[in-house]
Design a protein around this motif. Structure first.
Motif, PDB file in Angstrom:
ATOM      1  N   THR A 296       0.810  -1.221   0.000  1.00  0.00           N
ATOM      2  CA  THR A 296       0.000   0.000   0.000  1.00  0.00           C
ATOM      3  C   THR A 296       0.844   1.273   0.000  1.00  0.00           C
ATOM      4  N   ASN A 297       0.518   2.186  -0.919  1.00  0.00           N
ATOM      5  CA  ASN A 297       1.112   3.524  -0.890  1.00  0.00           C
ATOM      6  C   ASN A 297       0.440   4.293   0.240  1.00  0.00           C
ATOM      7  N   GLN A 298       1.245   4.860   1.116  1.00  0.00           N
ATOM      8  CA  GLN A 298       0.704   5.659   2.222  1.00  0.00           C
ATOM      9  C   GLN A 298       1.427   7.002   2.293  1.00  0.00           C
ATOM     10  N   SER A 299       1.272   7.781   1.215  1.00  0.00           N
ATOM     11  CA  SER A 299       1.966   9.074   1.150  1.00  0.00           C
ATOM     12  C   SER A 299       1.440  10.063   2.181  1.00  0.00           C
ATOM     13  N   GLY A 300       0.275   9.783   2.759  1.00  0.00           N
ATOM     14  CA  GLY A 300      -0.237  10.641   3.829  1.00  0.00           C
ATOM     15  C   GLY A 300       0.740  10.726   4.995  1.00  0.00           C
ATOM     16  N   LEU A 301       1.539   9.677   5.155  1.00  0.00           N
ATOM     17  CA  LEU A 301       2.573   9.672   6.190  1.00  0.00           C
ATOM     18  C   LEU A 301       3.632  10.722   5.852  1.00  0.00           C
ATOM     19  N   GLY A 302       4.147  10.678   4.626  1.00  0.00           N
ATOM     20  CA  GLY A 302       5.161  11.631   4.183  1.00  0.00           C
ATOM     21  C   GLY A 302       4.643  13.053   4.083  1.00  0.00           C
ATOM     22  N   ARG A 303       3.335  13.165   3.882  1.00  0.00           N
ATOM     23  CA  ARG A 303       2.723  14.496   3.775  1.00  0.00           C
ATOM     24  C   ARG A 303       2.369  15.070   5.149  1.00  0.00           C
ATOM     25  N   GLY A 304       2.501  14.247   6.182  1.00  0.00           N
ATOM     26  CA  GLY A 304       2.203  14.704   7.537  1.00  0.00           C
ATOM     27  C   GLY A 304       0.724  14.680   7.895  1.00  0.00           C
ATOM     28  N   TYR A 305      -0.104  13.953   7.121  1.00  0.00           N
ATOM     29  CA  TYR A 305      -1.536  13.880   7.395  1.00  0.00           C
ATOM     30  C   TYR A 305      -1.847  12.946   8.564  1.00  0.00           C
ATOM     31  N   PHE A 306      -0.945  11.990   8.809  1.00  0.00           N
ATOM     32  CA  PHE A 306      -1.088  11.091   9.954  1.00  0.00           C
ATOM     33  C   PHE A 306       0.291  10.589  10.355  1.00  0.00           C
ATOM     34  N   SER A 307       0.367  10.017  11.536  1.00  0.00           N
ATOM     35  CA  SER A 307       1.649   9.569  12.092  1.00  0.00           C
ATOM     36  C   SER A 307       1.866   8.075  11.846  1.00  0.00           C
ATOM     37  N   GLN A 308       3.089   7.617  12.101  1.00  0.00           N
ATOM     38  CA  GLN A 308       3.384   6.184  12.014  1.00  0.00           C
ATOM     39  C   GLN A 308       2.497   5.419  12.989  1.00  0.00           C
ATOM     40  N   GLN A 309       2.240   6.005  14.161  1.00  0.00           N
ATOM     41  CA  GLN A 309       1.361   5.348  15.135  1.00  0.00           C
ATOM     42  C   GLN A 309      -0.056   5.199  14.581  1.00  0.00           C
ATOM     43  N   ASP A 310      -0.549   6.232  13.897  1.00  0.00           N
ATOM     44  CA  ASP A 310      -1.877   6.146  13.275  1.00  0.00           C
ATOM     45  C   ASP A 310      -1.912   5.004  12.256  1.00  0.00           C
ATOM     46  N   LEU A 311      -0.843   4.917  11.432  1.00  0.00           N
ATOM     47  CA  LEU A 311      -0.781   3.845  10.430  1.00  0.00           C
ATOM     48  C   LEU A 311      -0.734   2.476  11.115  1.00  0.00           C
ATOM     49  N   ASP A 312       0.091   2.367  12.156  1.00  0.00           N
ATOM     50  CA  ASP A 312       0.164   1.107  12.912  1.00  0.00           C
ATOM     51  C   ASP A 312      -1.202   0.741  13.484  1.00  0.00           C
ATOM     52  N   ASP A 313      -1.910   1.731  14.000  1.00  0.00           N
ATOM     53  CA  ASP A 313      -3.249   1.478  14.567  1.00  0.00           C
ATOM     54  C   ASP A 313      -4.222   0.986  13.490  1.00  0.00           C
ATOM     55  N   MET A 314      -4.151   1.586  12.290  1.00  0.00           N
ATOM     56  CA  MET A 314      -5.016   1.147  11.187  1.00  0.00           C
ATOM     57  C   MET A 314      -4.697  -0.300  10.824  1.00  0.00           C
ATOM     58  N   HIS A 315      -3.411  -0.612  10.713  1.00  0.00           N
ATOM     59  CA  HIS A 315      -3.015  -1.968  10.330  1.00  0.00           C
ATOM     60  C   HIS A 315      -3.332  -2.971  11.433  1.00  0.00           C
ATOM     61  N   ASN A 316      -3.188  -2.567  12.688  1.00  0.00           N
ATOM     62  CA  ASN A 316      -3.558  -3.456  13.792  1.00  0.00           C
ATOM     63  C   ASN A 316      -5.050  -3.779  13.756  1.00  0.00           C
ATOM     64  N   LYS A 317      -5.863  -2.775  13.465  1.00  0.00           N
ATOM     65  CA  LYS A 317      -7.308  -2.998  13.346  1.00  0.00           C
ATOM     66  C   LYS A 317      -7.591  -3.993  12.227  1.00  0.00           C
ATOM     67  N   MET A 318      -6.957  -3.791  11.077  1.00  0.00           N
ATOM     68  CA  MET A 318      -7.146  -4.676   9.930  1.00  0.00           C
ATOM     69  C   MET A 318      -6.731  -6.109  10.290  1.00  0.00           C
ATOM     70  N   VAL A 319      -5.571  -6.264  10.901  1.00  0.00           N
ATOM     71  CA  VAL A 319      -5.060  -7.587  11.282  1.00  0.00           C
ATOM     72  C   VAL A 319      -6.009  -8.258  12.278  1.00  0.00           C
ATOM     73  N   GLN A 320      -6.467  -7.512  13.278  1.00  0.00           N
ATOM     74  CA  GLN A 320      -7.358  -8.085  14.291  1.00  0.00           C
ATOM     75  C   GLN A 320      -8.680  -8.547  13.681  1.00  0.00           C
ATOM     76  N   LEU A 321      -9.230  -7.756  12.769  1.00  0.00           N
ATOM     77  CA  LEU A 321     -10.483  -8.141  12.116  1.00  0.00           C
ATOM     78  C   LEU A 321     -10.301  -9.432  11.309  1.00  0.00           C
ATOM     79  N   VAL A 322      -9.203  -9.526  10.570  1.00  0.00           N
ATOM     80  CA  VAL A 322      -8.935 -10.720   9.753  1.00  0.00           C
ATOM     81  C   VAL A 322      -8.696 -11.930  10.655  1.00  0.00           C
ATOM     82  N   GLU A 323      -7.909 -11.750  11.714  1.00  0.00           N
ATOM     83  CA  GLU A 323      -7.628 -12.862  12.632  1.00  0.00           C
ATOM     84  C   GLU A 323      -8.891 -13.332  13.347  1.00  0.00           C
TER      85      GLU A 323
END
Length: 184
Positions: free
Chosen positions: A51-78
């Motif tokens: 996934t391209n996540q240029s919002g990180l480089g643009r400062g729209y969200f933090s690495q923690q925000d991205l980690d939280d999104m991915h953790n949510k995705m992983v938990q739902l799938v698991e």
């Protein structure tokens, strides 16, 4: 043959936003996508996300925000009995000149290396934009365009889709793929 499916994230797994998906609350799965991923896993497929996540480089969200999104995705799938083999993201702005921003195949190369695959023949790249498909095709993946997310817009442009399978959503592709497996 690799039983590998590489998925773009926004517009394939979760609802996309022109204003960027910026946190876990805004990360909302597309109906049936989580169950489809779990079904793939249960059928013996490895599932990777590129996934391209240029919002990180643009400062729209933090690495923690991205980690939280991915953790949510992983938990739902698991919770549905599935699992991701790996999740790779490009944090760079479009003008950064990196090799990991799709349509360049850097994320695909990272997935191949991490999963220790010889090649990607037989693997699928599922995306909602031409650049997703181009990244996968550059490494031998079969292209699948979903109509969700930016898929309809990509389809309307009708460029570079000669070899792509077109499906309404991820769940339709999974139904098709698992049916192919049954037929041997």
């Amino acid at each position: 043959m690799n039983k590998l499916v590489i998925l773009d994230r926004d517009g394939v797994i979760n609802l996309d936003s022109d204003a960027f998906v910026k946190n876990a609350d805004e990360w909302i799965p597309i109906t049936n996508s989580i169950t489809a991923i779990a079904r793939l896993y249960k059928a013996g497929y490895q599932i990777a996300v590129a996934t391209n996540q240029s919002g990180l480089g643009r400062g729209y969200f933090s690495q923690q925000d991205l980690d939280d999104m991915h953790n949510k995705m992983v938990q739902l799938v698991e919770a549905e009995g599935g699992r991701f083999a790996t999740i790779k993201h490009c944090p760079h702005r479009p003008d950064a000149g990196c090799d990991c921003r799709k349509p360049l195949p850097g994320l695909i190369d990272q997935i191949k290396q991490e999963l220790q695959l010889e090649d990607l023949s037989g693997a699928y790249m599922v995306g909602d934009s031409l650049r997703d498909l181009q990244a996968g095709e550059a490494r031998g993946c079969k292209a699948v365009l979903v109509r969700t997310g930016k898929g309809e817009k990509t389809l309307a442009a009708n460029e570079g889709l000669e070899n792509a399978m077109i499906v309404s959503e991820l769940a339709e592709f999974v139904d098709w793929l698992l049916e192919q497996d049954k037929q041997g």
